[in-house]
Design a protein around this motif. Structure first.
Motif, short mmCIF file in Angstrom:
data_model
loop_
_atom_site.label_atom_id
_atom_site.label_comp_id
_atom_site.label_asym_id
_atom_site.label_seq_id
_atom_site.Cartn_x
_atom_site.Cartn_y
_atom_site.Cartn_z
N ARG A 173 8.78 15.32 9.19
CA ARG A 173 8.21 16.19 10.22
C ARG A 173 6.69 16.28 10.16
N THR A 174 6.08 15.58 9.24
CA THR A 174 4.63 15.63 9.11
C THR A 174 4.04 14.23 9.19
N SER A 175 2.71 14.16 9.15
CA SER A 175 2.04 12.87 9.22
C SER A 175 2.33 12.01 7.98
N GLU A 176 2.86 12.62 6.92
CA GLU A 176 3.20 11.86 5.72
C GLU A 176 4.22 10.77 6.00
N ARG A 177 5.02 10.96 7.04
CA ARG A 177 6.07 9.97 7.33
C ARG A 177 5.48 8.60 7.67
N LEU A 178 4.18 8.57 8.02
CA LEU A 178 3.54 7.31 8.38
C LEU A 178 2.98 6.56 7.17
N ARG A 179 3.10 7.17 6.00
CA ARG A 179 2.55 6.53 4.79
C ARG A 179 3.41 5.36 4.32
N ASN A 180 4.72 5.54 4.35
CA ASN A 180 5.65 4.47 3.94
C ASN A 180 5.23 3.84 2.61
N GLU A 181 5.01 4.69 1.62
CA GLU A 181 4.42 4.23 0.36
C GLU A 181 5.45 3.78 -0.67
N VAL A 182 4.99 2.89 -1.52
CA VAL A 182 5.75 2.45 -2.69
C VAL A 182 4.82 2.57 -3.89
N LEU A 183 5.26 3.31 -4.91
CA LEU A 183 4.46 3.48 -6.13
C LEU A 183 4.91 2.45 -7.15
N ILE A 184 4.01 1.55 -7.51
CA ILE A 184 4.29 0.55 -8.54
C ILE A 184 3.93 1.14 -9.90
N LEU A 185 4.85 1.01 -10.85
CA LEU A 185 4.69 1.65 -12.16
C LEU A 185 4.55 0.67 -13.32
N ASP A 186 4.95 -0.56 -13.11
CA ASP A 186 4.86 -1.50 -14.23
C ASP A 186 4.92 -2.94 -13.71
N PHE A 187 4.10 -3.80 -14.30
CA PHE A 187 4.09 -5.22 -13.97
C PHE A 187 3.41 -5.97 -15.11
N GLN A 188 3.54 -7.29 -15.10
CA GLN A 188 2.96 -8.12 -16.14
C GLN A 188 1.59 -8.69 -15.75
N GLU A 189 1.47 -9.07 -14.48
CA GLU A 189 0.23 -9.74 -14.04
C GLU A 189 -0.04 -9.44 -12.57
N LEU A 190 -1.29 -9.15 -12.27
CA LEU A 190 -1.75 -8.98 -10.89
C LEU A 190 -2.87 -9.99 -10.67
N ARG A 191 -2.59 -11.00 -9.85
CA ARG A 191 -3.54 -12.11 -9.73
C ARG A 191 -4.04 -12.27 -8.30
N LEU A 192 -5.36 -12.34 -8.15
CA LEU A 192 -5.98 -12.60 -6.85
C LEU A 192 -5.84 -14.09 -6.55
N VAL A 193 -5.23 -14.43 -5.41
CA VAL A 193 -5.01 -15.84 -5.07
C VAL A 193 -5.81 -16.30 -3.86
N ASN A 194 -6.31 -15.36 -3.07
CA ASN A 194 -7.09 -15.77 -1.89
C ASN A 194 -7.93 -14.60 -1.40
N GLU A 195 -9.05 -14.93 -0.79
CA GLU A 195 -9.94 -13.90 -0.23
C GLU A 195 -10.67 -14.51 0.97
N VAL A 196 -10.53 -13.87 2.12
CA VAL A 196 -11.16 -14.39 3.34
C VAL A 196 -11.87 -13.27 4.07
N ASN A 197 -12.93 -13.62 4.78
CA ASN A 197 -13.64 -12.69 5.66
C ASN A 197 -13.17 -12.91 7.09
N ILE A 198 -12.90 -11.80 7.77
CA ILE A 198 -12.42 -11.86 9.15
C ILE A 198 -13.36 -11.03 10.01
N LYS A 199 -13.75 -11.60 11.12
CA LYS A 199 -14.53 -10.84 12.10
C LYS A 199 -13.57 -10.28 13.13
#
Length: 218
Positions: A173-199
């Motif tokens: 019933r509130t604006s929180e419903r638009l968050r659709n969040e997932v809380l990540i609590l544990d992982f082994q590796e977080l790796r950046l694989v790509n980065e692009v600029n968009i106009k």
């Protein structure tokens, strides 16, 4: 107690129709939203999620709502309250008891720069909603005193079987419903694989540059 793995949400949610177009995966839909003038409709995508049986399984499997989520992140950020130094670990241990494995190839999003301590704490707040991440990135960009014409948007693909987290159950019933969040609590590796600029097309009086970063999470 063995942990369960959540269903792959994207396999039932996509292809996704938006503005008379069809998109087969979340990154394609995100990019289309970024290239469209005006802000995307987070509520429309949330409705699609709530109508999806896999997403209903996700949120019905979770016992945690926004209030607990907010308090957990507050504890985790505190640095000076020596009386409660053990609380983040205790709180996290209890949450981990109820966490589930996230499915391989699931795509999640978050806005702004990746905090420097995320790889140490293994805690990351994400959203399933591409419209929500664009809105969040816009708000962060507007608050920035360094470069307010650059939006930073990140997309993560789950590539490991041991990534733990849970969806947040939001008040419908509130604006929180638009968050659709997932809380990540544990992982082994977080790796950046790509980065692009968009106009992007103009959403205001200035041209925005969008920095789109792609990560893999194991």
């Amino acid at each position: 107690m063995s942990k369960l793995t959540l269903l792959l949400l994207d396999s039932s949610l996509y292809p996704q129709s938006w503005q008379q177009q069809t998109f087969t995966n979340p990154p394609a839909l995100l990019l289309a939203m970024l290239m469209t003038e005006g802000m995307p409709d987070a509520e429309a995508f949330t409705k699609q999620l709530l109508d999806n049986e896999a997403y209903q399984d996700w949120i019905n499997s979770s016992m945690f709502g926004r209030y607990l989520h907010r308090n957990f992140t507050a504890f985790y950020r505190q640095t000076e309250d020596s009386f409660n130094t053990d609380m983040p670990a205790l709180f996290r241990r209890e949450l981990m008891r109820h966490a589930q494995y996230l499915p391989l190839e699931q795509v999640l999003f978050f806005a702004g720069d990746l905090a420097k301590n995320v790889r140490q704490t293994k805690v990351l707040i994400t959203t399933l909603n591409p419209a929500t991440v664009i809105i969040n990135a816009q708000q962060l960009s507007a608050k920035s005193t360094i470069n307010n014409s650059t939006m930073i948007i990140n997309q993560i693909v789950i590539k490991g079987k041991q990534v733990l987290g849970f969806p947040i159950r939001h008040n419908k019933r509130t604006s929180e419903r638009l968050r659709n969040e997932v809380l990540i609590l544990d992982f082994q590796e977080l790796r950046l694989v790509n980065e692009v600029n968009i106009k992007s097309k103009k959403r205001s009086n200035i041209d925005e540059t969008i920095l789109l970063r792609s990560y893999e999470l194991r």
